[in-house]
Scaffold this active site. Structure first.
Site: not given
Length: 261
Positions: A239, A216, A132-133, A213
């Site tokens: 990240c 997280c 996702c990062c 985010c």
């Protein structure tokens, strides 16, 4: 001197070339400085027009943004809008921009086609937070930095063990990274914010000391590293953008590679 003796002499180290040589020269001339004293020659010297500042508009971002605006308010500022940020961060960004007068803020985000293919439901972070990062942050930044030879970060040594040896200048992915606040302490940051009456991120008072985010990011308990609330319980505190932008899946050098960090 005999040939045998000549062969025992240590080989000469090759002279650094290009970006590495430029970074070494900057470090030799300005590496002992910090804050605005370091930013001024960086933003007004040979890197002018070739450098951008990357900001999360997080808990401590106002310091570096204020210093950059004081030196050159036209410096490009890259802001990564992952689509998963706290609403408070977006509000804080707008408040700081109105206050500081930075004239070239570039809001970037994930590629729409990649997003549709890899995270159409928006829950990739649940099953693979590193991927996702890479999708929402690492690859977008790699693309945004394409026109630049250098970038400025707000990292500091005190933020955690992975940053304890952070230099003022470094080279990564073929670019110079400048860390003007590397040697600053948390007290230095607070003192600067107070002295210049800079607004705090709205979430800081609620225990969020490093803000990324929303899914997280967690509060930080007294005595913990500032970044301990990031990806809590998942064995990561970064990240990926400060590991290797080029190794992110989907970049030219990282296609097919494992997720960063």
């Amino acid at each position: 001197m005999t040939a045998a003796l000549r062969r025992q002499e240590p080989a000469q180290e090759p002279e650094p070339q290009g970006i590495e040589a430029e970074a070494a020269e900057l470090s030799a001339r300005y590496g002992h400085l910090g804050g605005e004293a370091l930013l001024r020659p960086v933003l007004t010297g040979g890197l002018k027009g070739r450098i951008a500042l990357v900001s999360s508009f997080g808990a401590e971002s106002a310091v570096l943004l204020h210093q950059a605006a004081s030196v050159d308010p036209s410096v490009p500022v890259i802001f990564i809008d992952t689509g998963k940020l706290f609403g408070e961060t977006l509000t804080y960004r707008d408040r700081l921009l109105a206050r500081l007068g930075l004239g070239d803020v570039r809001s970037i985000g994930p590629d729409e086609a990649e997003l549709a293919a890899q995270d159409a439901q928006g829950v990739l972070w649940l099953r693979d937070d590193a991927a996702c990062c890479a999708l929402r942050k690492v690859r977008p930044l790699a693309r945004a930095l394409g026109p630049f030879d250098a970038w400025i970060t707000g990292r500091k040594r005190y933020q955690g063990s992975t940053r304890a040896a952070l230099p003022a200048f470094e080279v990564a992915d073929g670019r110079i990274k400048v860390n003007p606040l590397a040697g600053w302490t948390r007290d230095d940051v607070v003192t600067y914010l107070d002295r210049h009456d800079l607004p705090r991120h709205p979430l800081e008072a609620d225990g969020f000391l490093s803000i990324g985010c929303m899914p997280c990011t967690d509060r930080v308990a007294p005595g913990e590293d500032a970044r301990s609330g990031r990806w809590r319980g998942r064995g990561r505190t970064e990240c990926g953008i400060h590991l290797s932008l080029s190794s992110a899946p989907g970049t030219a050098a990282g296609a097919g590679a494992g997720d960063p960090q």
